[in-house]
Design a protein around this motif. Sequence first.
Motif, PDB file in Angstrom:
ATOM      1  N   SER A  64      -1.298   5.868   7.754  1.00 30.34           N
ATOM      2  CA  SER A  64      -0.516   4.734   7.278  1.00 30.34           C
ATOM      3  C   SER A  64      -1.390   3.634   6.682  1.00 30.34           C
ATOM      4  N   GLU A  65      -2.519   3.348   7.315  1.00 28.84           N
ATOM      5  CA  GLU A  65      -3.391   2.289   6.794  1.00 28.84           C
ATOM      6  C   GLU A  65      -3.921   2.655   5.406  1.00 28.84           C
ATOM      7  N   SER A  66      -4.299   3.906   5.211  1.00 35.91           N
ATOM      8  CA  SER A  66      -4.778   4.343   3.897  1.00 35.91           C
ATOM      9  C   SER A  66      -3.661   4.265   2.856  1.00 35.91           C
ATOM     10  N   PHE A  67      -2.442   4.594   3.265  1.00 28.61           N
ATOM     11  CA  PHE A  67      -1.309   4.439   2.358  1.00 28.61           C
ATOM     12  C   PHE A  67      -1.148   2.981   1.949  1.00 28.61           C
ATOM     13  N   CYS A  68      -1.238   2.076   2.921  1.00 29.36           N
ATOM     14  CA  CYS A  68      -1.087   0.654   2.619  1.00 29.36           C
ATOM     15  C   CYS A  68      -2.153   0.180   1.636  1.00 29.36           C
ATOM     16  N   ALA A  69      -3.347   0.750   1.728  1.00 24.97           N
ATOM     17  CA  ALA A  69      -4.398   0.399   0.769  1.00 24.97           C
ATOM     18  C   ALA A  69      -3.968   0.733  -0.653  1.00 24.97           C
ATOM     19  N   GLN A  70      -3.323   1.871  -0.814  1.00 24.38           N
ATOM     20  CA  GLN A  70      -2.875   2.291  -2.149  1.00 24.38           C
ATOM     21  C   GLN A  70      -1.719   1.436  -2.645  1.00 24.38           C
ATOM     22  N   VAL A  71      -0.796   1.106  -1.749  1.00 26.50           N
ATOM     23  CA  VAL A  71       0.380   0.344  -2.161  1.00 26.50           C
ATOM     24  C   VAL A  71       0.013  -1.088  -2.531  1.00 26.50           C
ATOM     25  N   MET A  72      -1.119  -1.584  -2.007  1.00 32.39           N
ATOM     26  CA  MET A  72      -1.537  -2.952  -2.300  1.00 32.39           C
ATOM     27  C   MET A  72      -2.306  -3.085  -3.603  1.00 32.39           C
ATOM     28  N   LYS A  73      -2.567  -1.981  -4.283  1.00 37.37           N
ATOM     29  CA  LYS A  73      -3.272  -2.037  -5.565  1.00 37.37           C
ATOM     30  C   LYS A  73      -2.345  -2.586  -6.654  1.00 37.37           C
ATOM     31  N   ASP A  74      -2.863  -2.735  -7.850  1.00 36.00           N
ATOM     32  CA  ASP A  74      -2.080  -3.197  -9.007  1.00 36.00           C
ATOM     33  C   ASP A  74      -1.518  -4.597  -8.809  1.00 36.00           C
ATOM     34  N   GLY A  75      -2.266  -5.433  -8.101  1.00 36.43           N
ATOM     35  CA  GLY A  75      -1.866  -6.827  -7.933  1.00 36.43           C
ATOM     36  C   GLY A  75      -0.994  -7.112  -6.737  1.00 36.43           C
ATOM     37  N   TYR A  76      -0.625  -6.092  -5.968  1.00 38.79           N
ATOM     38  CA  TYR A  76       0.275  -6.312  -4.836  1.00 38.79           C
ATOM     39  C   TYR A  76      -0.431  -6.905  -3.618  1.00 38.79           C
ATOM     40  N   ARG A  77      -1.756  -6.775  -3.541  1.00 36.54           N
ATOM     41  CA  ARG A  77      -2.474  -7.381  -2.412  1.00 36.54           C
ATOM     42  C   ARG A  77      -2.271  -8.892  -2.396  1.00 36.54           C
ATOM     43  N   GLU A  78      -2.202  -9.492  -3.566  1.00 35.08           N
ATOM     44  CA  GLU A  78      -2.058 -10.940  -3.655  1.00 35.08           C
ATOM     45  C   GLU A  78      -0.659 -11.406  -3.253  1.00 35.08           C
ATOM     46  N   LYS A  79       0.296 -10.475  -3.149  1.00 36.06           N
ATOM     47  CA  LYS A  79       1.673 -10.833  -2.844  1.00 36.06           C
ATOM     48  C   LYS A  79       2.053 -10.576  -1.387  1.00 36.06           C
ATOM     49  N   ILE A  80       1.148  -9.971  -0.629  1.00 31.09           N
ATOM     50  CA  ILE A  80       1.532  -9.478   0.700  1.00 31.09           C
ATOM     51  C   ILE A  80       0.519  -9.888   1.758  1.00 31.09           C
ATOM     52  N   ASN A  81       1.014 -10.133   2.976  1.00 29.88           N
ATOM     53  CA  ASN A  81       0.152 -10.274   4.149  1.00 29.88           C
ATOM     54  C   ASN A  81       0.102  -8.920   4.838  1.00 29.88           C
ATOM     55  N   ILE A  82      -1.101  -8.444   5.115  1.00 31.90           N
ATOM     56  CA  ILE A  82      -1.241  -7.143   5.774  1.00 31.90           C
ATOM     57  C   ILE A  82      -1.494  -7.358   7.273  1.00 31.90           C
ATOM     58  N   ALA A  83      -0.763  -6.629   8.084  1.00 31.87           N
ATOM     59  CA  ALA A  83      -0.932  -6.680   9.546  1.00 31.87           C
ATOM     60  C   ALA A  83      -1.242  -5.287  10.055  1.00 31.87           C
ATOM     61  N   THR A  84      -2.239  -5.181  10.920  1.00 22.66           N
ATOM     62  CA  THR A  84      -2.498  -3.914  11.594  1.00 22.66           C
ATOM     63  C   THR A  84      -2.973  -4.195  13.015  1.00 22.66           C
ATOM     64  N   LYS A  85      -3.212  -3.117  13.771  1.00 21.98           N
ATOM     65  CA  LYS A  85      -3.389  -3.281  15.211  1.00 21.98           C
ATOM     66  C   LYS A  85      -4.574  -2.474  15.738  1.00 21.98           C
ATOM     67  N   LEU A  86      -5.270  -3.065  16.690  1.00 26.93           N
ATOM     68  CA  LEU A  86      -6.372  -2.394  17.381  1.00 26.93           C
ATOM     69  C   LEU A  86      -5.805  -1.389  18.380  1.00 26.93           C
TER      70      LEU A  86
END
Length: 382
Positions: A64-86
């Motif tokens: 899932s984390e690797s998927f989120c990396a892909q979905v945040m490309k193309d300018g989407y990283r600047e639009k989203i807060n990413i949350a993950t867990k230890l």
Amino acid sequence: MQYRKFGKTNEMISILGFGAMRLPVIDQDDSQIDMVKATQMVRYAIDKGVNYLDTAYPYHGGNSESFCAQVMKDGYREKINIATKLPVWDVKTHEDMERLLDEQLEKLEVDVIDFYLLHALSKKFWGNICENDYKSFLNKAKADGKIRYAGFSFHDDFDLFREITDDYDWDFCQIQLNYLDDNYQAGLKGMRYAAEKNLGTVVMEPLRGGMLAKTELPDDVQAIWDSCSIKRKPAQWALKYLWNFKEISLVLSGMSNMEQVVENVETASDSKPDSLSAEENKAIEEVKKIFNERMIVNCTNCKYCMPCPAGVNIPEVFWAYNHASIFNDHEKAKFWLNNWLTEEQKASNCVKCGQCESKCPQNIEIMKHLEIAKEKYELSDE
């Protein structure tokens, strides 16, 4: 999209968060995310104003984390807060926490994680995390610019929730809550305690693993929804119930198809605190009553039976047992009782001393029901 201030962080976060743990998959293989469909879904939500994307180390077989990396490309990283867990269950040393965080940063392809949580804290993991000095780990991660805000997700009783909340200067917390679980785990009491501490409060399991979103409901439940002047789908009722609380910052939804995304985004567009009418609140209370009457064990989670001299977590066993009865969802009961309880807390440790039954205000035959739960749901070590 509606936004609320996220506790002491003062961030304005969308009231709907996208949970990346129930994404569409290929060939029913949970580890094989359908990248095309899932990307379309998440980006649609972001384009409609969702600005919180929640993932975790084990979701979708670790992908899932690797998927989120892909979905945040193309300018989407600047639009989203990413949350993950230890993954606290993988922590054996203090250095493990630093290693796992660095691995997650690499998988997410980011320099900083906006919201970082200690995952699924309970009595089972809390002592170990304390022994390995989680506080200095989080402080250093913040100082080094690897995380912005520190929080925890939680699965245990209110007393432990309060202890954890008071133990560190947390920015936010994540609790399980829905209209059937208002007195379960941290519950509404925990929600209000977090608000007193000015923590951002994230709600997970708003639909109880999808059970409250089922379109094929008992006839008496459907009749109540149908009788209301405002017409909604079951999932919308469940979400509206939560967004009515001003103490809740955002609600996570693990959406699995585009239809769910569109519906949830639409519902979040006009959901404000204290906006439900007397008619709507009455309908929800009536539905709760019907579902509760389907419980096998009339346990109110008062905890008068606790502590059990043998260590059995009686209310937790009965929650899982009742969940199976209400929703015919026996697999979740089996998963919960074998994966979330410590060995000491399981029903099989009951020694039939009877102390619990002498204290129970509901006069429940506790020993009998513990035995049934053990026989039905506990996995043998053999």
